[in-house]
Design an enzyme around this catalytic site. Structure first.
Site, PDB file in Angstrom:
ATOM      1  N   CYS A   2      12.782  -7.941  -3.034  1.00 48.37           N
ATOM      2  CA  CYS A   2      13.501  -9.067  -2.877  1.00 48.37           C
ATOM      3  C   CYS A   2      14.422  -8.942  -1.893  1.00 48.37           C
ATOM      4  O   CYS A   2      15.201  -8.167  -1.519  1.00 48.37           O
ATOM      5  CB  CYS A   2      14.180  -9.243  -4.366  1.00 48.37           C
ATOM      6  SG  CYS A   2      13.150  -9.305  -5.717  1.00 48.37           S
ATOM      7  N   ARG A  29      10.350  -7.653   2.405  1.00 49.68           N
ATOM      8  CA  ARG A  29      10.829  -7.077   0.911  1.00 49.68           C
ATOM      9  C   ARG A  29      10.319  -7.814  -0.326  1.00 49.68           C
ATOM     10  O   ARG A  29      10.202  -7.396  -1.527  1.00 49.68           O
ATOM     11  CB  ARG A  29      12.408  -7.523   0.713  1.00 49.68           C
ATOM     12  CG  ARG A  29      13.101  -6.859   2.036  1.00 49.68           C
ATOM     13  CD  ARG A  29      14.791  -7.192   1.769  1.00 49.68           C
ATOM     14  NE  ARG A  29      15.185  -6.320   0.600  1.00 49.68           N
ATOM     15  CZ  ARG A  29      15.930  -5.048   0.981  1.00 49.68           C
ATOM     16  NH1 ARG A  29      16.058  -4.525   2.158  1.00 49.68           N
ATOM     17  NH2 ARG A  29      16.364  -4.297  -0.054  1.00 49.68           N
ATOM     18  N   TRP A  76       9.919 -10.291  -4.961  1.00 51.44           N
ATOM     19  CA  TRP A  76       8.963  -9.472  -5.437  1.00 51.44           C
ATOM     20  C   TRP A  76       8.937  -9.514  -6.825  1.00 51.44           C
ATOM     21  O   TRP A  76       9.940  -8.789  -7.333  1.00 51.44           O
ATOM     22  CB  TRP A  76       9.087  -8.107  -4.780  1.00 51.44           C
ATOM     23  CG  TRP A  76       7.781  -7.187  -4.735  1.00 51.44           C
ATOM     24  CD1 TRP A  76       6.601  -7.087  -4.353  1.00 51.44           C
ATOM     25  CD2 TRP A  76       7.697  -6.290  -5.947  1.00 51.44           C
ATOM     26  NE1 TRP A  76       5.833  -6.358  -4.791  1.00 51.44           N
ATOM     27  CE2 TRP A  76       6.625  -5.668  -5.878  1.00 51.44           C
ATOM     28  CE3 TRP A  76       8.693  -5.723  -6.894  1.00 51.44           C
ATOM     29  CZ2 TRP A  76       6.062  -4.373  -6.768  1.00 51.44           C
ATOM     30  CZ3 TRP A  76       8.288  -4.683  -7.999  1.00 51.44           C
ATOM     31  CH2 TRP A  76       7.069  -4.149  -7.745  1.00 51.44           C
ATOM     32  N   ASN A 100      18.588  -8.866  -6.702  1.00 47.37           N
ATOM     33  CA  ASN A 100      17.387  -7.807  -6.160  1.00 47.37           C
ATOM     34  C   ASN A 100      17.729  -6.687  -7.046  1.00 47.37           C
ATOM     35  O   ASN A 100      18.853  -6.117  -7.034  1.00 47.37           O
ATOM     36  CB  ASN A 100      17.604  -7.561  -4.741  1.00 47.37           C
ATOM     37  CG  ASN A 100      16.946  -6.530  -4.263  1.00 47.37           C
ATOM     38  OD1 ASN A 100      15.864  -5.928  -4.823  1.00 47.37           O
ATOM     39  ND2 ASN A 100      17.431  -5.803  -3.378  1.00 47.37           N
ATOM     40  N   GLY A 101      16.725  -6.351  -7.968  1.00 45.91           N
ATOM     41  CA  GLY A 101      16.729  -5.303  -8.579  1.00 45.91           C
ATOM     42  C   GLY A 101      16.174  -5.129 -10.060  1.00 45.91           C
ATOM     43  O   GLY A 101      15.563  -6.565 -10.246  1.00 45.91           O
ATOM     44  N   GLU A 481      -3.635   9.772   3.062  1.00 42.71           N
ATOM     45  CA  GLU A 481      -3.194   8.460   3.928  1.00 42.71           C
ATOM     46  C   GLU A 481      -4.355   7.470   4.139  1.00 42.71           C
ATOM     47  O   GLU A 481      -4.064   6.359   4.129  1.00 42.71           O
ATOM     48  CB  GLU A 481      -2.400   9.051   5.090  1.00 42.71           C
ATOM     49  CG  GLU A 481      -2.028   8.026   6.050  1.00 42.71           C
ATOM     50  CD  GLU A 481      -1.008   7.086   5.493  1.00 42.71           C
ATOM     51  OE1 GLU A 481      -0.545   7.132   4.340  1.00 42.71           O
ATOM     52  OE2 GLU A 481      -0.735   6.020   6.141  1.00 42.71           O
ATOM     53  N   LYS A 485      -4.210   3.699   2.709  1.00 48.75           N
ATOM     54  CA  LYS A 485      -4.244   2.488   3.651  1.00 48.75           C
ATOM     55  C   LYS A 485      -5.431   1.582   3.415  1.00 48.75           C
ATOM     56  O   LYS A 485      -5.305   0.592   3.264  1.00 48.75           O
ATOM     57  CB  LYS A 485      -4.620   3.103   5.158  1.00 48.75           C
ATOM     58  CG  LYS A 485      -3.812   3.384   6.439  1.00 48.75           C
ATOM     59  CD  LYS A 485      -2.274   2.747   6.584  1.00 48.75           C
ATOM     60  CE  LYS A 485      -1.353   2.973   5.328  1.00 48.75           C
ATOM     61  NZ  LYS A 485      -0.111   3.442   5.636  1.00 48.75           N
ATOM     62  N   GLU A 488      -4.908  -0.170  -0.228  1.00 48.93           N
ATOM     63  CA  GLU A 488      -3.756  -1.399   0.037  1.00 48.93           C
ATOM     64  C   GLU A 488      -3.940  -2.443   1.017  1.00 48.93           C
ATOM     65  O   GLU A 488      -3.483  -3.580   0.253  1.00 48.93           O
ATOM     66  CB  GLU A 488      -2.307  -0.687   0.330  1.00 48.93           C
ATOM     67  CG  GLU A 488      -2.174  -0.225   1.927  1.00 48.93           C
ATOM     68  CD  GLU A 488      -0.700   0.139   2.082  1.00 48.93           C
ATOM     69  OE1 GLU A 488      -0.662   1.221   3.032  1.00 48.93           O
ATOM     70  OE2 GLU A 488       0.399  -0.293   1.466  1.00 48.93           O
ATOM     71  N   HIS A 504     -15.287  20.314  -7.909  1.00 46.78           N
ATOM     72  CA  HIS A 504     -14.803  20.476  -9.403  1.00 46.78           C
ATOM     73  C   HIS A 504     -14.630  19.045  -9.817  1.00 46.78           C
ATOM     74  O   HIS A 504     -13.594  18.928 -11.100  1.00 46.78           O
ATOM     75  CB  HIS A 504     -13.341  21.014  -8.977  1.00 46.78           C
ATOM     76  CG  HIS A 504     -13.202  22.572  -8.367  1.00 46.78           C
ATOM     77  ND1 HIS A 504     -13.540  23.637  -9.141  1.00 46.78           N
ATOM     78  CD2 HIS A 504     -13.063  22.878  -7.200  1.00 46.78           C
ATOM     79  CE1 HIS A 504     -13.834  24.603  -8.311  1.00 46.78           C
ATOM     80  NE2 HIS A 504     -13.276  24.212  -7.164  1.00 46.78           N
ATOM     81  N   LYS A 606       7.701  -4.509   1.659  1.00 46.77           N
ATOM     82  CA  LYS A 606       7.716  -3.328   2.608  1.00 46.77           C
ATOM     83  C   LYS A 606       9.003  -2.323   2.155  1.00 46.77           C
ATOM     84  O   LYS A 606       8.765  -1.089   2.416  1.00 46.77           O
ATOM     85  CB  LYS A 606       7.981  -4.143   3.773  1.00 46.77           C
ATOM     86  CG  LYS A 606       8.274  -3.114   5.011  1.00 46.77           C
ATOM     87  CD  LYS A 606       7.055  -2.745   5.610  1.00 46.77           C
ATOM     88  CE  LYS A 606       7.064  -1.886   6.631  1.00 46.77           C
ATOM     89  NZ  LYS A 606       5.882  -0.801   7.001  1.00 46.77           N
TER      90      LYS A 606
HETATM   91  C1  F6R Z   1       2.002   2.409   2.641  1.00 43.33           C
HETATM   92  C2  F6R Z   1       3.555   2.303   2.732  1.00 43.33           C
HETATM   93  C3  F6R Z   1       4.233   2.770   1.536  1.00 43.33           C
HETATM   94  C4  F6R Z   1       5.461   3.421   1.827  1.00 43.33           C
HETATM   95  C5  F6R Z   1       6.291   4.037   0.753  1.00 43.33           C
HETATM   96  C6  F6R Z   1       7.672   4.368   0.910  1.00 43.33           C
HETATM   97  O1  F6R Z   1       1.431   1.945   3.749  1.00 43.33           O
HETATM   98  O2  F6R Z   1       4.247   1.852   3.798  1.00 43.33           O
HETATM   99  O3  F6R Z   1       3.377   3.669   0.817  1.00 43.33           O
HETATM  100  O4  F6R Z   1       5.317   4.606   2.877  1.00 43.33           O
HETATM  101  O5  F6R Z   1       6.663   2.689   0.106  1.00 43.33           O
HETATM  102  O6  F6R Z   1       8.511   3.703   1.957  1.00 43.33           O
HETATM  103  P1  F6R Z   1       9.693   4.340   2.739  1.00 43.33           P
HETATM  104  O7  F6R Z   1       9.100   5.184   3.935  1.00 43.33           O
HETATM  105  O8  F6R Z   1      10.326   2.887   3.475  1.00 43.33           O
HETATM  106  O9  F6R Z   1      10.566   4.974   2.114  1.00 43.33           O
END
Ligand code: F6R
Length: 611
Positions: A2, A29, A76, A100-101, A481, A485, A488, A504, A606
């Protein structure tokens, strides 16, 4: 999660437009609904729309809201589905609020509010705060006292902005958890979730601390603690770019950000490598690597995987024991931490709620806290003992790419610095590590040549329901990772496994419909991973092997699809950074072919400012 913008403007200011511009900068956000309320001619006027910000803009174009005072929000969803009714601002006749929260004890207040005749219009926790403030106003309390009285009862996390019909020149902000900045203009005042939200209005900002309430008029600022004690927060210049980032020639921010990596790594390493590229220069450390018994690394998501790569580096190069955990687990498991321990927190945004709480715990345990962040004025940076910046520039795509590889670059610098200080490597090895780092930008350029091939492989991936990524050592972290990627942004289920773990359990998943992406530079573990790949082939899995020429020469099979990367055998630090690129590109093209929203995938945001 948010984003909030608030403006106490002048008659000459186009407040509605300025609010929307602020929201555009905050859309990272959260983007499931948006809204704004302006106070004019003695009442609130509001637009709210579900979905992306463009829907709110369309409403504003159709029926323009006017006024010099307003608050706005991009959401969000936490409590209540993402529809128009749950979108902020929420308001009564007397008060309007954006939040926000998460309010954890909102249920507690509902029965009393209902019996007092309150009709809840949304499913949000925020509406409880709204009505508590409203009731306090009706009892005759001044706005600041009504807010204080309410916040004394509330448990949870919040950044709030409120407007009051009877006090058109007052805007109140409050913070407990998610960040809130106060912006100083010429006879105007602002509230915003970050400096970027207000960059088109002012660069002069102060940040609220947890437990602060700020009362703004167009010419005054008063900050109080919940107890009523007056405090002052320093006002500083925060020079963030006013321009809203554009995609340039790329279809998506994610594609642009993948391609920016040679440059962002160059920028980042340019700060930490000396001019001769044979030594390091970095901020003074408030501890000695030599005396450090253990490093604790804590982060979330992609940043956690960067930390996992670094664990291998610190242990193998600097011979330093490393404990690593995801922040949401670390913060609640009360881990004992050693005297003189160093705790490293990694975060692109520097606002991730769990990482912030983990840092607060480590601080309370007497650890030296080092933050690796991409946003210098972020909460994590401000609370750390020492900050190592990544210079990735603003990352807009929700899926982290360039932030990840710049985090790896900084972590490599730290591991090499620790090794030098602990004398676990010779001076010659130290210089070779530095030289290897200096080659990274050029090697990243070379790796990007695999883009077309990744695009072709992506057609194969789009048909799958499950995809496995395998790797050993640092490639295990890159496997996880890569899987993150892919899931998501393409919504295809994927998991990253340590290649040795396959037998396993996960091997039961393998059949001819399951692509298996093996990340295997020709290093000391190559043969081991190759054996695991054989096991997959024996069960008809579709293998995509990402390796260098040497690896492909050592191990080839007619059923393997090859992806060839430059050799990284000269230095163990190179491969995780370089092998990040193909997994990013595979995810990007799979999502592109599937037609999902690459830059703003569903359900994500984000900056994760709630736990
Ligand atoms: C995935 C992604 C998230 C962030 C996670 C932590 O592509 O971007 O998994 O890495 O939400 O965010 P930060 O780095 O801002 O603490």
């Amino acid at each position: 999660m948010c984003g909030i913008v608030g403006i106490l403007g002048k008659t000459s200011t186009d407040v509605a437009n300025a609010l929307v511009t602020g929201l555009k900068r905050l859309e990272y956000r959260g983007y499931d609904s948006a809204g704004m309320a302006l106070l004019s001619q003695g009442s609130f006027h509001r637009h709210r729309a579900s979905g992306k910000l463009v829907n709110l803009e369309a409403l504003q174009a159709e029926v323009p809201l006017v006024g010099n005072v307003g608050i706005a929000h991009t959401r969000w969803a936490t409590h209540g589905i993402p529809n128009e009714t749950n979108a902020h601002p929420h308001m009564t006749e007397r008060v309007a609020i954006v939040h926000n929260g998460i309010i954890e004890n909102h249920e507690e207040f509902r029965p009393a509010l209902l019996s007092a005749g309150v009709q809840f219009k949304s499913e949000t926790d925020t509406e409880v705060i709204l009505h508590l403030v409203d009731q306090a106003l009706m009892q005759g309390l001044a706005p600041v006292d009504a807010v204080r009285k309410t916040l004394e009862k509330i448990k949870g996390a919040y950044a709030l902005a409120l407007l009051f019909r009877e006090h058109p020149d007052v805007m109140i902000g409050a913070r407990h958890g998610p960040p809130l900045a106060v912006g100083y203009g010429q006879d105007e005042m602002y509230l915003g979730s970050d400096a970027t939200a207000l960059a088109h209005l002012t660069h002069r900002l102060s940040y609220l601390e947890d437990g602060d309430i700020v009362v703004l008029t167009s010419r005054s600022v008063e900050t109080l603690r919940l107890s009523g004690e007056r405090v002052q927060r320093p006002v500083r210049e925060h020079r963030v770019s006013q321009t809203i980032a554009d995609k340039g020639a790329f279809a998506h921010f994610m594609a642009k950000e993948i391609h920016e990596q040679p440059e962002t790594i160059r920028q980042t390493l340019g700060t930490y490598l000396n001019d001769a590229k044979s030594g390091l220069q970095h901020p003074d450390l408030p501890f000695s690597w030599h005396d450090t018994p253990r490093v604790t690394i804590v982060a979330c998501g992609t940043s956690y995987y960067a930390g996992l790569v670094a664990k291998y580096w610190f242990e193998s190069i600097a011979r330093l024991p490393v404990e690593i955990d995801i922040a949401s687990e670390f913060r609640y498991r009360t881990p004992p931490l050693p005297k003189d321990g160093v705790a490293i927190f990694i975060s692109q945004s520097g606002e991730t709620a769990d990482t912030l709480a983990a840092q607060a715990y480590a601080k309370a345990q007497g650890q030296h806290c080092l933050a690796i962040v991409n946003v210098p004025e972020s909460s994590l940076a401000r609370a750390a003992d020492c900050v190592f910046m990544t210079y990735a520039g603003t990352e807009i795509g929700v899926a982290s790419t360039k932030a990840f590889t710049t985090q790896l670059s900084v972590l490599a610098v730290l591991a090499i610095a620790a090794a030098q200080a602990r004398q676990t490597i010779s001076q010659g090895d130290f210089q070779n590590f530095c030289k290897a780092l200096a080659q990274l930008p050029a090697l990243m350029d070379e790796v990007l040549i695999c883009e077309q091939e990744c695009r072709e492989i992506a057609y194969q991936l789009t048909k799958a329901h499950d995809i496995l990524y395998l790797g050993r050592g640092t490639s295990y972290a890159i496997a996880m990772e890569g899987a993150l990627k892919l899931k998501e942004i393409s919504y295809i289920h994927a998991e990253g496994y340590a290649a040795g773990e396959l037998k396993h359990g996960p091997i039961a998943l393998i059949d001819d419909a399951v692509p298996v992406i093996a990340i295997a530079p020709s290093d000391a573990l190559f043969e081991k991973t190759a054996s695991n790949v054989q096991e997959v082939i024996a069960r008809k899995g579709q293998v995509i092997l990402i390796s260098d020429e040497e690896g492909h020469k050592k191990f080839s099979h007619p059923h393997i699809r090859r992806l060839v990367l430059p050799s990284t055998s000269s230095c163990c630090i190179l491969s995780p950074v370089l092998y990040s690129v193909p997994v990013q590109l595979l995810a990007y093209y799979t999502a592109l072919i599937k037609g999902t929203d690459v830059d703003q995938p569903r359900n994500l945001a984000k900056s994760v400012t709630v736990e």
